[in-house]
Design a protein around this motif. Structure first.
Motif, PDB file in Angstrom:
ATOM      1  N   MET A  19      -9.561   1.152  28.815  1.00 16.48           N
ATOM      2  CA  MET A  19     -10.874   1.770  28.619  1.00 16.48           C
ATOM      3  C   MET A  19     -11.994   0.833  29.034  1.00 16.48           C
ATOM      4  SD  MET A  19     -10.369   3.928  25.137  1.00 16.48           S
ATOM      5  CE  MET A  19     -11.812   4.862  25.542  1.00 16.48           C
ATOM      6  N   LEU A  20     -11.792  -0.453  28.829  1.00 13.42           N
ATOM      7  CA  LEU A  20     -12.779  -1.423  29.292  1.00 13.42           C
ATOM      8  C   LEU A  20     -12.887  -1.381  30.812  1.00 13.42           C
ATOM      9  CD1 LEU A  20     -14.746  -3.731  28.792  1.00 13.42           C
ATOM     10  CD2 LEU A  20     -12.802  -5.302  28.729  1.00 13.42           C
ATOM     11  N   ALA A  21     -11.763  -1.182  31.503  1.00  8.80           N
ATOM     12  CA  ALA A  21     -11.792  -1.059  32.962  1.00  8.80           C
ATOM     13  C   ALA A  21     -12.563   0.190  33.378  1.00  8.80           C
ATOM     14  CB  ALA A  21     -10.366  -1.023  33.516  1.00  8.80           C
ATOM     15  N   VAL A  57      -5.126  -1.218  36.113  1.00 10.87           N
ATOM     16  CA  VAL A  57      -4.769  -0.226  37.124  1.00 10.87           C
ATOM     17  C   VAL A  57      -4.963   1.184  36.577  1.00 10.87           C
ATOM     18  CG1 VAL A  57      -2.853   0.754  38.442  1.00 10.87           C
ATOM     19  CG2 VAL A  57      -3.211  -1.715  38.404  1.00 10.87           C
ATOM     20  N   ILE A  58      -4.498   1.416  35.349  1.00 11.35           N
ATOM     21  CA  ILE A  58      -4.651   2.747  34.747  1.00 11.35           C
ATOM     22  C   ILE A  58      -6.127   3.097  34.593  1.00 11.35           C
ATOM     23  CG2 ILE A  58      -4.302   4.071  32.628  1.00 11.35           C
ATOM     24  CD1 ILE A  58      -1.636   2.599  32.292  1.00 11.35           C
ATOM     25  N   GLY A  59      -6.900   2.178  34.055  1.00 12.97           N
ATOM     26  CA  GLY A  59      -8.328   2.445  33.890  1.00 12.97           C
ATOM     27  C   GLY A  59      -9.031   2.662  35.211  1.00 12.97           C
ATOM     28  N   ALA A  80     -14.108  10.337  31.405  1.00 15.38           N
ATOM     29  CA  ALA A  80     -13.192   9.271  31.815  1.00 15.38           C
ATOM     30  C   ALA A  80     -12.699   8.473  30.607  1.00 15.38           C
ATOM     31  CB  ALA A  80     -13.882   8.357  32.822  1.00 15.38           C
ATOM     32  N   LEU A  81     -13.585   8.157  29.679  1.00 18.39           N
ATOM     33  CA  LEU A  81     -13.180   7.413  28.484  1.00 18.39           C
ATOM     34  C   LEU A  81     -12.229   8.235  27.621  1.00 18.39           C
ATOM     35  CD1 LEU A  81     -16.552   5.718  27.460  1.00 18.39           C
ATOM     36  CD2 LEU A  81     -14.528   4.595  28.396  1.00 18.39           C
ATOM     37  N   ALA A  82     -12.522   9.541  27.485  1.00 19.09           N
ATOM     38  CA  ALA A  82     -11.638  10.394  26.684  1.00 19.09           C
ATOM     39  C   ALA A  82     -10.253  10.484  27.316  1.00 19.09           C
ATOM     40  CB  ALA A  82     -12.256  11.781  26.534  1.00 19.09           C
ATOM     41  N   ALA A  83     -10.212  10.580  28.651  1.00 19.77           N
ATOM     42  CA  ALA A  83      -8.912  10.629  29.329  1.00 19.77           C
ATOM     43  C   ALA A  83      -8.153   9.320  29.137  1.00 19.77           C
ATOM     44  CB  ALA A  83      -9.119  10.915  30.815  1.00 19.77           C
TER      45      ALA A  83
END
Length: 724
Positions: free
Chosen positions: A409-411, A509-511, A389-392
């Motif tokens: 990324m924080l989200a 929203v993206i995260g 998820a972080l890489a994406a």
């Protein structure tokens, strides 16, 4: 996993308020000194986020002093991560590759226990922060200086601002158990040579207090190091010793030879009292643990020489030797827990049971992590989920050039949970809170404009409310208030407009969407399904070990320690899945199995099998061989039946025929033809004379049958009744 004694208090409103105050003081002091005192905006940014990452995003358990100790140990790691993030930010592909690898490693380190796992999210953020543009290795000194300054202030705040009183440590609880065992041994040495109801209840209470789930995470001996392993081993051995004392059968009429009771009980009581003093930090000049080992060896040798015993005497002897074995394990583990590599261990120490003694920390860490290096480990699953998820998120942020992309990324980091359902519920609340917070922030930014003094004055109050309200009121409040915090921070670092709030919403929203997608793709049910699968495998391995041990005792074999590595690995995976399962919200399930009882049975199988096969013996006479075989069939059938019920979505099976009672579980009731507590043989088939090894195996089978019954017993609000 809240502790029954003090863990709940540590997470109560008063504790949250103290932590919020310490975090606010450290973060604001570090930020204002660097920004307004030194005129270093880069250092100010890293100082503030250094504090926020390790105090608010991390979940390091314990008191302020305990958290400060963890922070001191992780500070060098934080510095290394900032360096790596700074240099890998040169290209999007290198930043993504680093996010994939480092994100996995930081998440996977949770296998080392709650302290390491609690610090991991904060360390993730300290790596994420420098991995975004601008690529500025020339500012590395300011980044490191700011982060270390913030961490120093946080350590000082944890140590000196509103310090908390620690609760009883696990070592103190083990000492209480040792004292209780000493008193029980003294009572067993007097007529009627069994424990009273009050003593049995006291033993149960003290044993239950040693359950890891009833101990605060900071005090739980869950780390991979020698002392933590030994202390966990001591707690398990203490619970087993107290259980054996409560179930010790009464002696047969007439006098008993010394090895049948008095000498063993005296040695156990003295060794337990010495262990209690050792765990309490008191000097010990005697060697009662060594005396206990000698008494046990003499009793074991006498049992080997005696070819046959009547039932009452044979059962009593076997139960006493089981008690002595548990006491020896307890005293040895306590010695290792207190003295570490300086422990005085005799040459005859069981190298299989205490394999970790003498090993250096890197070897023990490698052993722990290697045990979880596979898709059946929940720690491995969590690490894969969060790293992907972080890489994406980093890929999208780099390709689309998201402003303030680290917010996305924080989200991901703060909203992704171990189950897909939990992630969806969390995201829904977080988006609502972020929207409300962003609208409020936009209004404030539009009204205040560039007057940074207003933001500086308001920041401590907003931050205090955010860190106080968020943990108590939930993720929606936390995200809304944190949106205000970051808006007020960035308004002091550079001129901003109300559109900063718009960017914040877009990034969250993206995260959130990325977290939902990977929550659905990577093990969406978390530990709930994995726990059932792991317990089913554990019970199957237990049944295989019991079958092999019973066959070896029946046939008569030379002393030969079995290969129990498959059972040990199954036990490790089950315990880690159980630990995560307790942290996942779930609907109450009536009649749920006692998962911990299944793990206790795994330890009992390991210990008993080793004890029975460590010394050889002649084959059993046909009558006793048949009785022991039948008993093992019933016990293993119960284990496999429990394994079938634990398996996720087991296929429907036909009811077994009533004329085959040996294939059913002892907990199934009268249809099995076996009554609990009758020795495990069919009615009217009580064994006659037999070898001590036969009675030892039969007593072991009885205790395992009790374990199986506990696994099937529904759990009440306070857990099962037995000390296990």
């Amino acid at each position: 996993m809240a502790a029954q004694r003090d863990g709940g208090a540590r997470r109560g409103p008063a504790s949250v308020t103290r932590r919020a105050l310490r975090t606010t003081l450290a973060a604001c002091a570090a930020f204002f000194v660097c920004l307004y005192g030194l005129d270093e905006p880069v250092a100010a940014t890293y100082a503030l986020f250094g504090v926020v990452s390790m105090a608010a995003l991390s979940h390091i358990p314990g008191t302020g002093r305990q958290r400060a100790a963890v922070l001191v140990r992780t500070a060098p790691v934080a510095g290394v991560l900032i360096v790596l993030g700074t240099y890998l930010a040169v290209r999007t592909w290198s930043a993504v590759a680093g996010m994939l690898l480092i994100g996995f490693l930081l998440a996977f380190v949770a296998a080392a226990g709650p302290r390491a796992g609690g610090a991991a999210p904060g360390l993730q953020l300290l790596y994420i922060l420098p991995s975004f543009p601008p690529y500025a290795p020339d500012t590395l000194d300011e980044r490191l200086a700011g982060a270390m300054f913030g961490l120093v202030l946080l350590v000082l705040a944890e140590l000196f601002v509103l310090p908390e009183q620690p609760g009883p440590s696990y070592r103190r609880l083990a000492a209480e158990a040792a004292g209780t065992a000493a008193r029980c041994a003294a009572e067993l040495h007097r007529a009627p040579y069994t424990l009273s109801a009050a003593s049995i209840e006291a033993a149960r209470t003290v044993g239950e207090a040693l359950r890891p789930s009833r101990v605060d995470e900071a005090d739980r001996p869950a780390g991979p190091g020698l002392r933590d392993r030994a202390l966990a081993h001591a707690g398990l051995a203490a619970r087993t010793l107290l259980n054996r004392m409560a179930r010790l059968p009464a002696p047969p009429p007439g006098g008993l030879p010394p090895e049948q009771g008095p000498e063993v009980l005296i040695a156990v009581g003295r060794a337990a009292a010495e262990t209690a003093a050792l765990l309490d930090g008191e000097a010990d000049a005697t060697d009662e643990a060594g005396a206990l080992r000698r008494v046990r060896a003499q009793a074991t040798a006498a049992a080997v020489l005696e070819e046959s015993s009547p039932p009452a005497r044979g059962r009593r002897r076997a139960a006493l030797l089981e008690m002595a074995d548990a006491a020896v394990a307890f005293t040895t583990a306590a010695e290792l827990a207190v003295r570490g590599r300086r422990a005085r261990l005799p040459a005859e120490t069981d190298a299989g049971r205490f394999w970790y003694a003498g090993h250096f920390p890197p070897r023990l860490w490698w052993h722990r992590l290697a045990a979880h290096a596979g898709p059946r480990s929940v720690h491995f699953q969590n690490a894969v989920r969060i790293s992907l998820a972080l890489a994406a998120a980093r890929t999208i942020a780099g390709v689309e050039s998201l402003p303030h992309g680290f917010w996305a990324m924080l989200a991901v980091l703060s909203l992704t949970r171990t189950t897909a359902a939990q992630t969806r519920a969390t995201v829904r609340l977080a988006l609502t809170g972020t929207l409300v917070g962003a609208l409020t922030a936009a209004a404030v930014l539009a009204l205040v404009g560039g007057r940074t003094t207003v933001y500086a004055i308001a920041l401590p109050f907003v931050m205090l409310v955010a860190f106080r309200v968020g943990p108590v009121r939930g993720v929606g409040w936390a995200q809304g208030m944190f949106t205000l915090v970051v808006s007020f921070v960035f308004a002091q670092l550079a001129p901003v407009t109300w559109r900063l709030a718009e960017i914040r919403i877009m990034d969250v929203v993206i995260g959130s969407m990325i977290g939902i997608v990977f929550g659905l793709l990577a093990w969406p049910r978390g530990a709930q399904e994995e726990l059932r699968r792991a317990v089913a495998l554990l019970l199957t391995r237990e049944a295989e070990t019991v079958e092999g041990t019973a066959a070896a005792v029946v046939a008569g074999t030379p002393g030969n320690i079995p290969d129990d590595r498959p059972l040990q690995r199954a036990l490790t995976l089950a315990e880690s899945a159980w630990a995560q399962h307790q942290s996942e919200p779930r609907a109450p399930a009536g009649g749920a199995p006692d998962w911990q009882a299944a793990m206790m049975s795994g330890h009992h199988v390991l210990w008993g099998s080793r004890r029975l096969l460590a010394h050889g013996g002649p084959p059993l006479v046909p009558e006793n061989a048949s009785l022991l075989h039948d008993r093992s069939v019933v016990v293993t059938a119960g284990m496999r039946a429990a394994a079938d019920r634990a398996t996720p979505d087991p296929p429907p099976t036909e009811s077994p025929p009533t004329e085959s009672p040996a294939t059913e579980s002892p907990a199934a009731g009268p249809a099995t033809g076996v009554a609990a507590g009758d020795g495990g043989v069919a009615a009217g088939a009580e064994p006659g004379v037999g070898s001590p090894r036969f009675f030892a195996a039969l007593t072991w089978m009885d205790s395992l049958a009790t374990d199986v019954e506990r696994i099937e017993a529904p759990l009440g609000p306070q857990g099962p009744a037995g000390t296990g």
